[in-house]
Each structure stands twice: as structure tokens, then as C-alpha cells.
Write a protein that holds these residues in place. Structure first.
Motif, short mmCIF file in Angstrom:
data_model
loop_
_atom_site.label_atom_id
_atom_site.label_comp_id
_atom_site.label_asym_id
_atom_site.label_seq_id
_atom_site.Cartn_x
_atom_site.Cartn_y
_atom_site.Cartn_z
N UNK A 170 1.04 -1.04 0.03
CA UNK A 170 -0.08 0.07 -0.03
C UNK A 170 0.76 1.36 0.09
N UNK A 171 0.23 2.50 -0.74
CA UNK A 171 1.01 3.55 -0.60
C UNK A 171 1.92 3.74 -2.22
N UNK A 172 2.90 4.62 -2.08
CA UNK A 172 3.50 4.78 -3.30
C UNK A 172 3.84 3.33 -3.85
N UNK A 173 4.27 2.48 -3.47
CA UNK A 173 4.69 1.24 -4.20
C UNK A 173 3.52 0.70 -5.01
N UNK A 174 2.49 0.82 -4.34
CA UNK A 174 1.15 0.39 -4.93
C UNK A 174 0.70 1.03 -6.18
N UNK A 175 0.81 2.44 -5.75
CA UNK A 175 0.57 3.37 -6.94
C UNK A 175 1.32 3.16 -8.30
N UNK A 176 2.79 2.90 -7.95
CA UNK A 176 3.77 2.76 -8.95
C UNK A 176 3.52 1.58 -9.60
N UNK A 177 3.21 0.47 -8.85
CA UNK A 177 3.00 -0.71 -9.50
C UNK A 177 1.92 -0.81 -10.39
N UNK A 178 0.90 -0.26 -10.21
CA UNK A 178 -0.39 -0.23 -11.11
C UNK A 178 -0.16 0.48 -12.36
N UNK A 179 0.54 1.74 -12.11
CA UNK A 179 0.74 2.40 -13.39
C UNK A 179 1.92 1.76 -14.28
N UNK A 180 2.93 1.16 -13.57
CA UNK A 180 3.80 0.45 -14.20
C UNK A 180 3.28 -0.83 -15.03
N UNK A 181 2.30 -1.34 -14.34
CA UNK A 181 1.49 -2.65 -15.10
C UNK A 181 0.62 -2.09 -16.25
N UNK A 182 0.01 -0.98 -15.96
CA UNK A 182 -0.78 -0.26 -16.95
C UNK A 182 0.35 0.05 -18.26
N UNK A 183 1.17 0.74 -18.04
CA UNK A 183 2.17 1.06 -19.22
C UNK A 183 2.60 -0.28 -19.85
N UNK A 184 3.15 -1.23 -19.16
CA UNK A 184 3.74 -2.69 -19.56
C UNK A 184 2.46 -3.18 -20.35
N UNK A 185 1.29 -3.14 -20.06
CA UNK A 185 0.20 -3.78 -20.64
C UNK A 185 0.21 -3.17 -22.02
N UNK A 186 0.11 -1.61 -21.85
CA UNK A 186 0.02 -1.09 -23.35
C UNK A 186 1.27 -1.15 -24.15
N UNK A 187 2.38 -1.56 -23.71
CA UNK A 187 3.61 -1.87 -24.42
C UNK A 187 3.50 -3.24 -24.98
N UNK B 133 10.22 4.62 -27.18
CA UNK B 133 10.70 5.63 -25.95
C UNK B 133 9.64 6.45 -25.47
N UNK B 134 8.46 6.52 -26.05
CA UNK B 134 7.42 7.18 -25.37
C UNK B 134 7.18 6.67 -24.12
N UNK B 135 7.30 5.17 -23.85
CA UNK B 135 7.13 4.72 -22.40
C UNK B 135 8.13 5.38 -21.45
N UNK B 136 9.42 5.45 -22.02
CA UNK B 136 10.34 5.94 -21.25
C UNK B 136 9.90 7.28 -20.67
N UNK B 137 9.42 8.11 -21.78
CA UNK B 137 8.93 9.67 -21.63
C UNK B 137 7.72 9.75 -20.47
N UNK B 138 6.88 8.53 -20.59
CA UNK B 138 5.64 8.53 -19.55
C UNK B 138 6.42 8.40 -18.34
N UNK C 72 8.06 11.43 -16.63
CA UNK C 72 7.31 12.25 -16.50
C UNK C 72 6.60 12.04 -15.01
N UNK C 73 5.92 10.78 -14.95
CA UNK C 73 5.37 10.58 -13.66
C UNK C 73 6.33 10.33 -12.55
N UNK C 74 7.33 9.76 -12.89
CA UNK C 74 8.34 9.76 -11.50
C UNK C 74 8.66 11.17 -11.32
N UNK C 75 9.06 11.93 -12.14
CA UNK C 75 9.32 13.48 -11.78
C UNK C 75 8.19 14.16 -11.07
#
Lengths: 214, 214
Positions: free
Chosen positions: A88-105, A188-193, A196-199
Motif C-alpha cells: 500500500x502507498x507509493x509502491x502500489x501506485x507505482x506498481x499499478x501505473x507500471x503494469x498499465x504501461x507494460x500492458x500497453x507496450x 521511447x514514449x514509454x520512457x517519456x511517460x 514524467x510520472x516519476x518526476x
DNA sequence: CCTACCGATCGGTAGG
DNA sequence: CCTACCGATCGGTAGG
């Protein structure tokens, strides 16, 4: 692809056919849209007669609505469920977003993210289909906002962090990555995304907070 | 709507008809997409016969390509030209982005931004139409990247600022705002987009640099 | 789930 | 720019 098999175990006869139809429908719609998805093409792709397939839904609009619901469940299973495994917390937020981006890629569907496609297709076309798409998007962005809030409550994000604002941003960036990837085929756009989110998270994460986005 | 009148003054007879056709085509496509744009509907909306309109283009694909080119010129006239009036550097970058967001919010076309609509529609459908849409998007994001670089060269943005990265982000956020606005009709998303972009610029703007985003 | 249809509309053509 | 068409496909129905 028997994408839906996971979601709706075939308890009774005939449900397997419906699952197969909807899995193929999601895939076609991710490329051609829910309007470009025709009953004829769908039937042919499944070696069914048009009227045989038609009988499952009763109208094209019902087919579109059923496809959206199937995609909603599928997305939950593919992105939310694995993403939520993290702490729970930041790890979970990051994990969901990472899964989403990976899913798209990974291009689970040929046209990339189903909802990015149909949300642009129907965003200015009032009616039940648009309403259901809008509901799905709201549900998803709200879920992201809750994850942001949880990180806030745990002190992993500053009190100035606005969950709705950040959830909207992350969703826009992920949808943007999906769109530009499909368009230009440059990962590279996934790296951009991710950057952006990390920053963006760094701005609100207290000094020394550790987190990683894939 | 005679949106194109500005761009191509009717030097010879018949060009006025073509302009009127393309202006209406852009408007319809912003809602229905370039595939949902049918020759029949377009002809009827303009009180022309199908074949009369058809004669201007020779094929549906040519009509689609001509509509994209018209939209490209129209977007340049509506967003780039006014935006570029501001002083070089951060003010110009902000001005172009503000004009873009304002353009989307004003709903110049019924379906909002033409390119957001067709870029999602064709992103996974190879062919000349996709190629032209991709070219337009590249041209636009490259223009944004140049504006970021100009601000950097003037010392109004840190040397760590990556023009391609930021241009991609700003484009995703603006397209996201257009999409969620069309979907939910809540103008707060433009506030979200402006704040996101503003905050992002603040990260790279040296202490004390003043700028405003609308 | 099927065959056999329906009227409407699609993109496109012939000929003027 | 028009009228008058074309074959193909659309969503949908009848009847089994």
C-alpha cells in the motif's frame, strides 16, 4: 485469444461462445473502433453465421455495450489485480501505473489499449455507448486517485498533492504513450511517460522517500 | 463555417466549393472520425449530390487525406500563428500551449480537436491516412520541442530540460484534456492540464523566472 | 445456432 | 456539377 476465460468460467453451456465473441470483439475494436466493429466481420472471424452471432446480443449497440463491459473486467484483471499486489502507498501506485504501461507496450490487443481507442471514438457522440465508456474511465481515474490518496495518508506524498489532479495527469500520460506508440512505434514514449510520472511524484515525495517506477 | 476561407483565398472558381466541403468534413470527422465521415452524409450536409462531391476527390481516401491537410493548415492558422506572437522563449511556449488549450475548450469543431480524434482512430491502422496523421503529429510535437529549446537557449529553462520529453508531455496532457472534456464535459480538466504544465515548467525554470500560462 | 432474406446505405461509375 | 445506376455490405428479421 481466450482473454475472458479467466473472468467468467463457463458455468453453463453457450457462455463459452459468448466469451470467445467478446474477446475477439475487444481485439477488433482496439483497431477498428466499436463502430468499425461490424457483425459480419466479427462473425466471419469466429466462423459463425451473422445471425447466429447476432442472436447473442439483439442489436449492434448491445454488442458494443457488452464488449465494453468485457473490456472493463479484462482490464481490471490484467492491470488492477496484479498492480494491487504491491505494498500500500507509493509502491502500489507505482506498481499499478507500471503494469498499465507494460500492458500497453505488450499490445495485448492488436490496437493497444481498448479504452484509449473507444474513449476517443465516442467522446463526442452522446448515447449509451459514450456513457458506459465515460463510466469506465471515471472508475479507473478514481481508482488511481484513491491510490494517490493512500500514499498521501501514509505520508509518502506531501499534503499539497491533489489526488484528482495527479490521477488525471497519470492517466493522460499513459493514454498519450499508448497513442504515440501505436502511431510512431517508438517505445521511447514509454520512457517519456515513466520519467514524467516519476518526476511528478518526486515533487510531492518528502526528501529521502524511495520509490521506483518499473 | 468557412474555416478555410482564411487559408486559401478563392483565386479561381470552384475552389470555394472545395473549401466549404473540407471545412464541413473537418467538423464531421471531429465527431464521427474520418471513417464515419461518409460521402453521402457530407454531400447532404452541403446540399450537393454524392457524385458531385465525389468528383472533387476521386476516392474516399483522397477525401480523407485532403481533410487532414486542410486541418493541418487550419490548426497552424488557429493555434501556431496567434501563439507565436508572444516574445521568444518561455512566453512564446506558454502562449502556444495556452492557445491550444483555449482552442480545444472553445470547441471550434463540434467534436473538439480534429487531430486528437483522428490520431486515436488511425493509430493502429497502417496506410496513407495513418501516415499523414502521424506526420502532422510529429510536425506539431517537433514545433513544441523547438519552443522548449528556444526557452532553454535563452536560459529560461535549465539545461537538464529535455525538449523532446517535455514537448511529448505537453502534447499528451493537452490531448488528454481534450478527450476528458469531450467525455465528461467538465472544464476543470483544462485547469488540471494548465497546472500540470506550469508545475513541470517550474521544475526547470531557474529561481525567480516569471512566466504565466494563461 | 442455421439459411434465406429485407431495405438502407456504402464507395464508386457511366454518361452527360 | 447532375441523374441514374452498380455490386457489396450494413444492421436486422423470419422461421426454423
Amino acid at each position: 485469444m481466450n482473454a475472458l476465460a479467466v473472468l467468467e468460467p463457463r458455468t453453463r453451456k453457450g457462455s463459452h461462445t459468448r466469451e470467445a465473441i467478446l474477446a475477439k470483439a475487444m481485439d477488433i475494436a482496439s483497431v477498428q473502433g466499436l463502430d468499425g466493429l461490424t457483425i459480419g466481420t466479427l462473425a466471419e472471424a469466429l466462423d459463425l453465421s451473422k445471425s447466429g452471432l447476432f442472436a447473442h446480443f439483439g442489436s449492434k449497440e448491445e454488442l458494443q455495450l457488452a464488449t465494453i463491459q468485457a473490456a472493463r473486467g479484462f482490464f481490471a484483471q490484467e492491470v488492477m489485480v496484479p498492480g494491487l499486489k504491491a505494498r500500500k502507498g507509493l509502491p502500489r501506485l507505482c506498481s499499478v501505473i507500471a503494469t498499465w504501461l507494460d500492458y500497453a507496450e505488450r499490445e495485448v490487443f492488436r490496437g493497444g489499449c481498448f479504452f484509449t481507442a473507444v474513449s476517443a471514438e465516442f467522446d463526442s457522440r452522446p448515447g449509451p455507448v459514450k456513457d458506459q465508456v465515460a463510466d469506465c474511465m471515471t472508475e479507473w481515474v478514481d481508482a488511481l486517485a484513491r491510490l494517490v490518496k493512500e500514499a498521501k495518508d501514509l505520508g509518502e506524498l506531501d499534503r499539497k498533492a491533489d489526488p484528482r489532479q495527479l490521477a488525471w495527469e497519470f492517466n493522460s500520460l499513459a493514454m498519450g504513450a499508448n497513442n504515440t506508440y501505436q502511431l510512431q512505434r517508438d517505445p521511447i514514449v514509454f520512457t517519456f511517460a515513466r520519467k514524467a510520472i516519476r518526476d511528478r511524484l518526486k515533487v510531492y515525495a518528502p526528501e529521502g522517500t524511495r520509490f521506483q517506477l518499473r
